[in-house]
Design an enzyme around this catalytic site. Structure first.
Site, PDB file in Angstrom:
ATOM      1  N   ASP A 346      44.704 -75.907  66.316  1.00  0.00           N
ATOM      2  CA  ASP A 346      43.634 -75.524  65.395  1.00  0.00           C
ATOM      3  C   ASP A 346      42.425 -75.080  66.219  1.00  0.00           C
ATOM      4  O   ASP A 346      42.009 -75.761  67.163  1.00  0.00           O
ATOM      5  CB  ASP A 346      43.260 -76.694  64.495  1.00  0.00           C
ATOM      6  CG  ASP A 346      42.243 -76.275  63.440  1.00  0.00           C
ATOM      7  OD1 ASP A 346      42.640 -75.595  62.481  1.00  0.00           O
ATOM      8  OD2 ASP A 346      41.051 -76.616  63.596  1.00  0.00           O
ATOM      9  N   ASN A 354      33.404 -67.290  62.210  1.00  0.00           N
ATOM     10  CA  ASN A 354      33.454 -66.218  61.207  1.00  0.00           C
ATOM     11  C   ASN A 354      32.077 -65.965  60.604  1.00  0.00           C
ATOM     12  O   ASN A 354      31.686 -64.815  60.369  1.00  0.00           O
ATOM     13  CB  ASN A 354      34.441 -66.587  60.108  1.00  0.00           C
ATOM     14  CG  ASN A 354      35.873 -66.271  60.494  1.00  0.00           C
ATOM     15  OD1 ASN A 354      36.117 -65.353  61.261  1.00  0.00           O
ATOM     16  ND2 ASN A 354      36.816 -67.027  59.968  1.00  0.00           N
ATOM     17  N   HIS A 359      34.253 -61.496  59.803  1.00  0.00           N
ATOM     18  CA  HIS A 359      35.682 -61.734  59.655  1.00  0.00           C
ATOM     19  C   HIS A 359      36.517 -60.784  60.514  1.00  0.00           C
ATOM     20  O   HIS A 359      37.633 -61.132  60.908  1.00  0.00           O
ATOM     21  CB  HIS A 359      36.076 -61.625  58.183  1.00  0.00           C
ATOM     22  CG  HIS A 359      35.604 -62.795  57.371  1.00  0.00           C
ATOM     23  ND1 HIS A 359      36.254 -64.005  57.369  1.00  0.00           N
ATOM     24  CD2 HIS A 359      34.518 -62.949  56.554  1.00  0.00           C
ATOM     25  CE1 HIS A 359      35.624 -64.855  56.578  1.00  0.00           C
ATOM     26  NE2 HIS A 359      34.556 -64.252  56.074  1.00  0.00           N
ATOM     27  N   ASP A 363      39.377 -62.006  62.938  1.00  0.00           N
ATOM     28  CA  ASP A 363      40.760 -61.538  62.989  1.00  0.00           C
ATOM     29  C   ASP A 363      41.158 -61.162  64.406  1.00  0.00           C
ATOM     30  O   ASP A 363      42.267 -61.451  64.858  1.00  0.00           O
ATOM     31  CB  ASP A 363      40.938 -60.317  62.069  1.00  0.00           C
ATOM     32  CG  ASP A 363      40.880 -60.709  60.588  1.00  0.00           C
ATOM     33  OD1 ASP A 363      40.941 -61.919  60.290  1.00  0.00           O
ATOM     34  OD2 ASP A 363      40.777 -59.803  59.742  1.00  0.00           O
ATOM     35  N   GLU A 390      43.173 -70.648  60.663  1.00  0.00           N
ATOM     36  CA  GLU A 390      43.116 -70.687  62.122  1.00  0.00           C
ATOM     37  C   GLU A 390      44.064 -71.731  62.699  1.00  0.00           C
ATOM     38  O   GLU A 390      43.899 -72.170  63.837  1.00  0.00           O
ATOM     39  CB  GLU A 390      41.683 -70.985  62.582  1.00  0.00           C
ATOM     40  CG  GLU A 390      41.151 -72.375  62.236  1.00  0.00           C
ATOM     41  CD  GLU A 390      40.496 -72.431  60.863  1.00  0.00           C
ATOM     42  OE1 GLU A 390      39.741 -73.370  60.616  1.00  0.00           O
ATOM     43  OE2 GLU A 390      40.735 -71.511  60.047  1.00  0.00           O
TER      44      GLU A 390
END
Length: 475
Positions: A346, A354, A359, A363, A390
């Site tokens: 994680d 973010n 975003h 990504d 994530e």
């Protein structure tokens, strides 16, 4: 249908023939590399022993009390007369020659400016140092490399250097005696990117640093391996086999040009392909429309199947295919009584990432992390998947807890070393916490309990500071 079957069988046979040529060439390159590597390692081992013998002899008062001729014979024995050896010298702390293997009366020379002298002087733990190529001052500019060891006073301070010079002619003769085809090449390269020797030989290339070349990036990416690439030196596309020396900062590269080892295959392909083209053109003309429609449908089905099992952003398995693989591996581990390991990964404080960078940047970071994960699992049976958001999961069949922890640590370090800026993290970059669990499934074991244990281990990694690996107590 007849034309397609005939052409397909022909194409499959030709493709297999091409693969056979490629595999045979790769095996040949591996064998040639092994021959050259063993020859170089054997000689370097002898050279290293000779250097060590000189170091130990210089520490013995009885040896140093001998007359110059006897002392030289005791220190250097017969090593100095070995083929391709230039000189064996003992330099004092100022870089001056004090003992010379070639003469009772040392030649005049100072080598304090040489890199091998500076490295040994400034680094007490340098050990056996192999230098970059240089032009010998004592032998009329003969290209050589030096193997050196440090001399120290009883208090540990620098006392000088023992040097053994190896003529590059040794590597030139070794490489030229190995057949690599008209456009083949063979190189010995330092791990710093400096070219020590290359066949075909060009004195202008010796000493050139190729660290920026795409081929060199392959050489340092693994201990050994094979790949195809276009050489930056001459623009020829070759199949490469490379091998990093286990005990020396050297890389051996052997390459065969594709135009050489595919030459016979191309002649055979042109002959057979021409005949099949003439014979099958009548059938192809009639069935063309049907073939186009069939190919479109097959392509669409293939893409749909890929999309159904793959995460579009990271290219890893998606959660749906993860469940299938996890259930299959768990049942197999039960059946074989083998240990299976899980990694739950994680990214730390990713919501803040973010919020800060957007975003799209998020990504991009997830895609980079996926590459780090995929790059550190090498067995075909190991599986990486995006669990959601994530979070990632890695399945490691037949892997003990120690192996799982090692792989997890590699993945954690790779993600950290990516250096993706993260102002909201206490580490200043994107990091990951990883929970591991390893278990030999028992008859009454439940897979969900193992998944929960891995998740709890991940929580512990988060709770104890993030950017770390935590092991489940269930292991």
């Amino acid at each position: 249908m007849i034309a397609i079957v005939m052409v397909s069988l022909c194409a499959a046979a030709l493709y297999q023939s091409r693969q056979d040529a490629l595999n045979h060439t790769r095996d040949t390159l591996r064998d040639i590399s092994l021959i050259a590597q063993r020859d170089i390692e054997r000689n370097f081992e002898l050279y290293a022993l000779s250097l060590q013998a000189v170091v130990e002899g210089l520490q013995q008062p009885d040896v140093m009390a001998l007359p110059p001729r006897l002392r030289r014979e005791v220190l250097f024995d017969r090593a100095a007369s070995a083929k391709y050896l230039g000189s064996m010298l003992v330099l004092d702390e100022a870089g001056n020659i004090v003992i010379d293997s070639g003469s009772d009366r040392p030649r005049q020379g100072n080598f304090a400016d040489r890199q091998y002298f500076i490295v040994q002087r400034d680094n007490p733990d340098a050990g056996l140092y192999i230098s970059d190529p240089y032009q010998s001052r004592l032998r009329g500019g003969s290209p050589s490399i030096a193997l050196t060891r440090r001399l120290s006073h009883p208090d540990g301070s620098f006392a000088g250097v023992v040097l053994l010079a190896v003529n590059l002619e040794y590597f030139h003769n070794l490489f030229s005696g190995l057949s690599l085809g008209p456009h083949g090449s063979m190189s010995l390269i330092g791990t710093d990117g400096v070219m020590v020797m290359r066949q075909p030989y060009d004195p202008r290339i010796i000493g050139r640093n190729i660290r920026g070349a795409s081929t060199f990036q392959h050489f340092v990416s693994a201990q050994e391996g094979s790949f195809s690439e276009t050489a930056s030196i001459d623009g020829i596309r070759r199949l490469y086999w490379f091998q990093n020396f286990p005990h020396a900062p050297l890389i051996l590269m052997v390459a065969a040009a594709e135009q050489d080892f595919y030459a016979a295959w191309w002649r055979r392909t042109l002959t057979i392909g021409s005949l099949m083209l003439v014979f099958g053109s009548v059938f192809v003309a009639v069935s063309m429309l049907l073939g186009v429609q069939l190919r479109r449908r097959m392509r669409a089905e293939s893409e749909l199947q890929l999309l159904a099992r793959t995460d579009g952003l990271t290219g890893l398995n998606n959660r749906r295919s993860l469940g299938e693989i996890l259930d299959q591996e768990w049942r197999r581990a039960k059946r074989t009584k083998s240990m299976m390991s899980l990694l739950f990964i994680d990214l730390d404080r990713f919501k803040a990432y973010n919020d800060t960078y957007g975003h799209q940047a998020g990504d991009d970071a997830l895609a980079a992390v996926a590459r780090c994960i995929n790059g550190n699992i090498r067995r075909p049976t190991d599986t990486a998947a995006r669990y959601g958001g994530e979070e990632f999961v890695v399945i490691l069949p037949e892997t003990p807890a120690s192996g799982a922890s090692e792989i997890a640590e590699r993945i954690r370090n790779a993600i950290c070393e990516c250096g993706i800026e993260h102002a909201g993290s206490e580490y200043g970059r994107v990091t990951a916490s990883i929970g591991t669990v390893s278990r030999v499934p028992q008859t009454d074991d439940d897979l969900t309990a193992v998944i929960r244990a891995a998740d709890e281990a991940l929580y512990n990694a988060k709770a104890t500071g993030r950017n770390r690996v935590a092991k489940s107590q269930l292991s």
